[in-house]
Design a protein around this motif. Structure first.
Motif, PDB file in Angstrom:
ATOM      1  N   ASN A 550     -10.244   5.149  -4.455  1.00  0.00           N
ATOM      2  CA  ASN A 550      -8.986   5.860  -4.637  1.00  0.00           C
ATOM      3  C   ASN A 550      -7.893   5.386  -3.692  1.00  0.00           C
ATOM      4  O   ASN A 550      -6.944   6.117  -3.421  1.00  0.00           O
ATOM      5  N   SER A 551      -8.034   4.175  -3.170  1.00  0.00           N
ATOM      6  CA  SER A 551      -7.041   3.637  -2.232  1.00  0.00           C
ATOM      7  C   SER A 551      -6.592   2.252  -2.668  1.00  0.00           C
ATOM      8  O   SER A 551      -7.277   1.561  -3.430  1.00  0.00           O
ATOM      9  N   VAL A 552      -5.424   1.854  -2.153  1.00  0.00           N
ATOM     10  CA  VAL A 552      -4.889   0.505  -2.339  1.00  0.00           C
ATOM     11  C   VAL A 552      -4.444   0.000  -0.966  1.00  0.00           C
ATOM     12  O   VAL A 552      -3.811   0.746  -0.206  1.00  0.00           O
ATOM     13  N   THR A 553      -4.787  -1.231  -0.648  1.00  0.00           N
ATOM     14  CA  THR A 553      -4.369  -1.834   0.622  1.00  0.00           C
ATOM     15  C   THR A 553      -3.463  -3.023   0.341  1.00  0.00           C
ATOM     16  O   THR A 553      -3.791  -3.882  -0.483  1.00  0.00           O
ATOM     17  N   ALA A 554      -2.334  -3.047   1.020  1.00  0.00           N
ATOM     18  CA  ALA A 554      -1.419  -4.189   0.952  1.00  0.00           C
ATOM     19  C   ALA A 554      -1.415  -4.875   2.315  1.00  0.00           C
ATOM     20  O   ALA A 554      -1.426  -4.209   3.357  1.00  0.00           O
ATOM     21  N   ARG A 555      -1.396  -6.183   2.293  1.00  0.00           N
ATOM     22  CA  ARG A 555      -1.354  -6.957   3.526  1.00  0.00           C
ATOM     23  C   ARG A 555      -0.367  -8.092   3.342  1.00  0.00           C
ATOM     24  O   ARG A 555      -0.254  -8.656   2.249  1.00  0.00           O
ATOM     25  N   TRP A 556       0.339  -8.438   4.423  1.00  0.00           N
ATOM     26  CA  TRP A 556       1.347  -9.473   4.287  1.00  0.00           C
ATOM     27  C   TRP A 556       1.381 -10.348   5.528  1.00  0.00           C
ATOM     28  O   TRP A 556       0.942  -9.958   6.612  1.00  0.00           O
ATOM     29  N   LYS A 586       9.226   1.884   8.478  1.00  0.00           N
ATOM     30  CA  LYS A 586       8.951   1.854   9.909  1.00  0.00           C
ATOM     31  C   LYS A 586       7.472   1.578  10.199  1.00  0.00           C
ATOM     32  O   LYS A 586       6.835   2.240  11.014  1.00  0.00           O
ATOM     33  N   ILE A 587       6.949   0.557   9.533  1.00  0.00           N
ATOM     34  CA  ILE A 587       5.556   0.138   9.735  1.00  0.00           C
ATOM     35  C   ILE A 587       5.551  -0.994  10.754  1.00  0.00           C
ATOM     36  O   ILE A 587       6.241  -2.001  10.582  1.00  0.00           O
ATOM     37  N   SER A 588       4.775  -0.856  11.799  1.00  0.00           N
ATOM     38  CA  SER A 588       4.703  -1.908  12.811  1.00  0.00           C
ATOM     39  C   SER A 588       3.563  -2.880  12.542  1.00  0.00           C
ATOM     40  O   SER A 588       3.612  -4.039  12.962  1.00  0.00           O
ATOM     41  N   GLU A 589       2.498  -2.407  11.856  1.00  0.00           N
ATOM     42  CA  GLU A 589       1.403  -3.305  11.501  1.00  0.00           C
ATOM     43  C   GLU A 589       1.804  -4.178  10.309  1.00  0.00           C
ATOM     44  O   GLU A 589       2.841  -3.954   9.691  1.00  0.00           O
ATOM     45  N   ARG A 590       0.927  -5.134   9.992  1.00  0.00           N
ATOM     46  CA  ARG A 590       1.208  -6.020   8.860  1.00  0.00           C
ATOM     47  C   ARG A 590       0.274  -5.708   7.697  1.00  0.00           C
ATOM     48  O   ARG A 590      -0.171  -6.596   6.982  1.00  0.00           O
ATOM     49  N   PHE A 591      -0.003  -4.428   7.555  1.00  0.00           N
ATOM     50  CA  PHE A 591      -0.793  -3.960   6.427  1.00  0.00           C
ATOM     51  C   PHE A 591      -0.470  -2.494   6.215  1.00  0.00           C
ATOM     52  O   PHE A 591       0.074  -1.818   7.096  1.00  0.00           O
ATOM     53  N   TYR A 592      -0.809  -1.999   5.022  1.00  0.00           N
ATOM     54  CA  TYR A 592      -0.597  -0.589   4.728  1.00  0.00           C
ATOM     55  C   TYR A 592      -1.559  -0.178   3.629  1.00  0.00           C
ATOM     56  O   TYR A 592      -1.695  -0.863   2.618  1.00  0.00           O
TER      57      TYR A 592
END
Length: 740
Positions: A550-556, A586-592
């Motif tokens: 039930n989740s989706v992960t985006a990474r860049w 306001k995301i400091s990491e490179r994924f969400y």
């Protein structure tokens, strides 16, 4: 029970789940530049994001029959002037080529090659030769020339002449090497004047701006100089020191921005030193430019090329890095920056608004694109290996074709539907497919068969397949992805990046155990290297995520040439929608990671916006953005209909069997596969009626043997049959029936 772990080395949007099935329908998808460029483009341009679109019409104007064409110029009448040479058996030659391809020799020199050409304001042709060269002037309409500049008469005595430029008053400017210098030859034929002397190896190229500023690029330190020719004795100014050792070409747009191509790593010497003797007892050594060496030996420069922009206010910017191409020439035409390259004979259009973006607009029938010249309605390109002259029209090709690489399914396969993601009028292009059982399509393959609106493929089953796209005249459509469903016969089983992985969530705290993790990694093309290269970044290492349906992960992957701290915002929109909607800022990491329940089932794109606002004021902060490939959110299982099952007699002497029928549908993705079990026996793979499982509704009609019962029952004629149906994203629904 031990859970299986999954490592994703390459993520394929939309089609990943179906393609990973060990058994059943597979999907071959072509949707990235590195895959598209392995095909054959004839009048088709390939964007760096993988889109196919109609390209310029290309035609061969003239074939010199020689190996090397080093230089090119054109006059107001549309005549082209081609500088040839480079063979030890011949000499430098200038050919005048009319628009209809008829050619005549206007100059033959004792020197080896004609390295530079220019047309003076009075219509005369200027030719610079090397090595031990001279500058010749051929009057308009004449068939012979006179020497207007001989380096042997100068104090420096340079061995090579690499570039020419002319001023509005007729003055001639000469770029020389071994040693590096720039000379001005007065229009009246007076004594040559030294404008620039450097400790570099060579001055490789010149550019005269409309305001009388002369730009020069060097080999050795990779410095770009500017000189104000309107001021007597003006001091040259080093406008930019590139990260590459050799500046091969310069161009300027209508706004006064200067573009430069840099080649090779500093400190590397491509050839053994060339001895040049000066005063008695002093010997100075020079190396031949790397780009010239690469063209002559038809080899690549390992460090590749870069393209820079120097803004009118002097601010430099690297627009593009190219790993496998040597840039020999730049030109700005019709609002676009074009680059001629080797040693794959490509012409690229560089996106000057978005660094890193480009379009592969034409593939030449030669190894190197060496020089540009313009005519009223087209662009001329001189090539080496072999020495030819091509014309790229300003208009799109009337009929352009892209042919994919050959798919090898490894086994005999049945073809399913073709899935296409495209924009524009679908009537402006056609898709075709052919198949065969030998690797080369030149012999023994089927004829091309056109794909209809339903995507059905009529090519015969086989091991190999290939598709092509044909764009009609004036086509405004673009093709982003083409996928071919296929069902292999059963045998033993065998971003930039934004990566979106449904079914995964970044682990918090200490992370999940090894056997419950997913590796979210950036795509690594197999067997091909993309044109654009990136600086090493520690953030490219695989990132551990937990399996979560039930989740989706985006990474860049993102970087800042200033080393600034970055923050990010993630936006989304559904396929076919116009507006972007904010998911998180306001995301400091490179994924969400986010809950897929936030998005109804369907296809989506993510947009990541990077900002250097943490270390800049609001007025100075800058943003960059990139859109992900399309991905699918599908958390709803298929909907099976009623399972109808009856006992049927077996053949003489055999046990009874169960005949069952079932229809199942899914609202979002095709049905991937199904399996059945009788009396809690092992699950058996089940094919749909049409064999190829590629539709959102599939029908099953099968007869199965009844396994031997291991536990006695009151009524031996009662049996339970269960069927599980999975969609492409592993959502499952089950149904059962009691058979008496």
């Amino acid at each position: 029970m031990m859970q299986r772990s999954l490592v994703l080395g390459c993520l394929v949007p939309v089609v990943l789940a179906g393609a990973m099935q060990a058994q059943g329908t597979k999907l071959w998808s072509v949707d990235r530049y590195d895959a598209m460029e392995r095909g054959t483009a004839d009048g088709v341009a390939i964007r760096s994001d993988g889109r196919l679109e109609a390209g310029p019409a290309k035609s061969q104007v003239y074939d010199s029959g020689k190996s090397y064409a080093w230089s090119l110029a054109s006059d107001r009448s549309g005549n082209a002037y081609l500088g040839l040479g480079g063979s030890t058996a011949g000499s430098g030659v200038v050919m005048r080529v009319a628009a209809d391809g008829k050619a005549e020799k206007i100059l033959e020199t004792k020197e080896l090659a004609v390295q530079a050409l220019a047309v003076a304001p009075d219509g005369s042709v200027l030719a610079a030769t090397s090595p031990d060269g001279k500058v010749y002037r051929v009057p308009a309409g004449a068939a012979s020339g006179t020497v207007i500049f001989d380096p042997a008469t100068t104090e420096e005595k340079p061995k090579y002449l690499w570039g020419l430029a002319t001023g509005k008053n007729g003055d001639v400017y000469v770029a020389a090497g071994a040693p590096a210098a720039v000379y001005r030859v007065p229009a009246n034929g007076g004594k040559a004047e030294v404008l620039l002397k450097t400790t570099d190896q060579h001055i490789r190229c010149l550019l005269m701006a409309p305001d009388g500023t002369l730009w020069a690029g060097s080999d050795g330190a990779g410095v770009i100089y500017r000189i104000d020719t309107k001021v007597a004795g003006a001091k040259p100014f080093a406008a930019y020191a590139a990260s590459r050792r050799e500046i091969t070409s310069l161009a300027m747009d209508e706004s006064g921005n200067v573009y430069a191509a840099g080649v090779g790593a500093k400190g590397s010497v491509p050839l053994p030193p060339l001895p040049v003797t000066g005063n008695v007892g002093i010997t100075v050594t020079f190396a031949q430019p790397g780009s010239s060496s690469a063209a002559g030996s038809n080899t690549l420069i390992p460090e590749g090329s870069e393209i820079y922009r120097i803004a009118k206010d002097g601010t430099p910017l690297r627009l593009l890095s190219m790993k496998d191409d040597v840039v020999y020439a730049l030109i700005f035409r019709n609002g676009a920056l074009l680059a001629a390259t080797g040693n794959r004979g490509r012409i690229y259009r560089v996106d000057i608004a978005t660094p890193g973006q480009f379009t592969d607009v034409s593939h030449l029938d030669a190894a190197q694109g060496m020089a540009f010249a313009v005519t009223r309605d087209s662009l001329l390109v001189a090539t080496s290996n072999s020495g030819k002259l091509f014309r790229l029209s300003d208009a799109a090709a009337k009929e352009s074709t892209y042919t994919s690489e050959v798919l090898d399914t490894q086994v005999f396969s049945k073809w399913g539907r073709v899935e296409t993601r495209a924009e524009g009028d679908p009537q402006s292009y056609e898709l075709w497919v052919r198949s065969g059982n030998v690797p080369s399509p030149l012999m023994g393959w089927s004829e091309w068969t056109r794909i209809g609106s339903d995507g059905a493929v009529t090519a015969p089953p086989g091991r190999y397949a290939q598709w092509k796209a044909v764009f009609h005249s004036g086509a405004a459509a673009g093709i982003d992805a083409v996928g071919l469903n296929y069902l292999p016969r059963n045998v033993a089983p065998m971003v930039d990046e934004i990566v979106v992985q449904p079914g995964a969530r970044i682990a918090q705290g200490s992370g999940a155990p090894q056997n419950t993790t997913v590796q979210v990694a950036f795509p690594q093309p197999a067997g091909a290297t993309p044109v654009m290269s990136f600086q090493p970044d520690a953030n490219v290492a695989p990132l551990t995520a937990q399996k979560d349906k039930n989740s989706v992960t985006a990474r860049w992957l993102a970087h800042d040439d200033n080393g600034d701290e970055l923050i990010f915002a993630v936006w989304y929109r559904g396929v076919g929608e116009k507006n972007w909607r904010l998911l998180k800022d306001k995301i400091s990491e490179r994924f969400y990671s986010f809950d897929s329940s936030l998005l109804p089932d369907g296809g989506y794109e993510l947009k990541v916006v990077a900002s250097d606002a943490p270390v800049h004021t609001d007025s100075e902060a800058l943003q960059g953005e990139r859109v992900s490939p399309v991905f699918v959110v599908d958390t709803t299982p298929p909907v099976p209909g009623a399972l109808t099952a009856t006992l049927v007699p077996g053949s003489a002497g055999s046990k009874q069997k169960i005949h069952a029928t079932l229809e199942a549908s899914d609202a979002t993705s095709p049905i991937a596969h199904a399996e059945y079990s009788i009396d809690a026996g092992p699950w058996q793979y089940l094919e749909p009626v049409g064999q190829v499982s590629d539709s959102r509704t599939e029908r099953y009609d099968f007869t199965a043997e009844i396994p031997q019962t291991t536990t006695p029952v009151a009524d031996a004629k009662e049996h339970v049959i269960a069927v599980r149906v999975y969609d492409r994203y592993e959502n499952m629904a089950a149904v059962k029936a009691v058979v008496r």
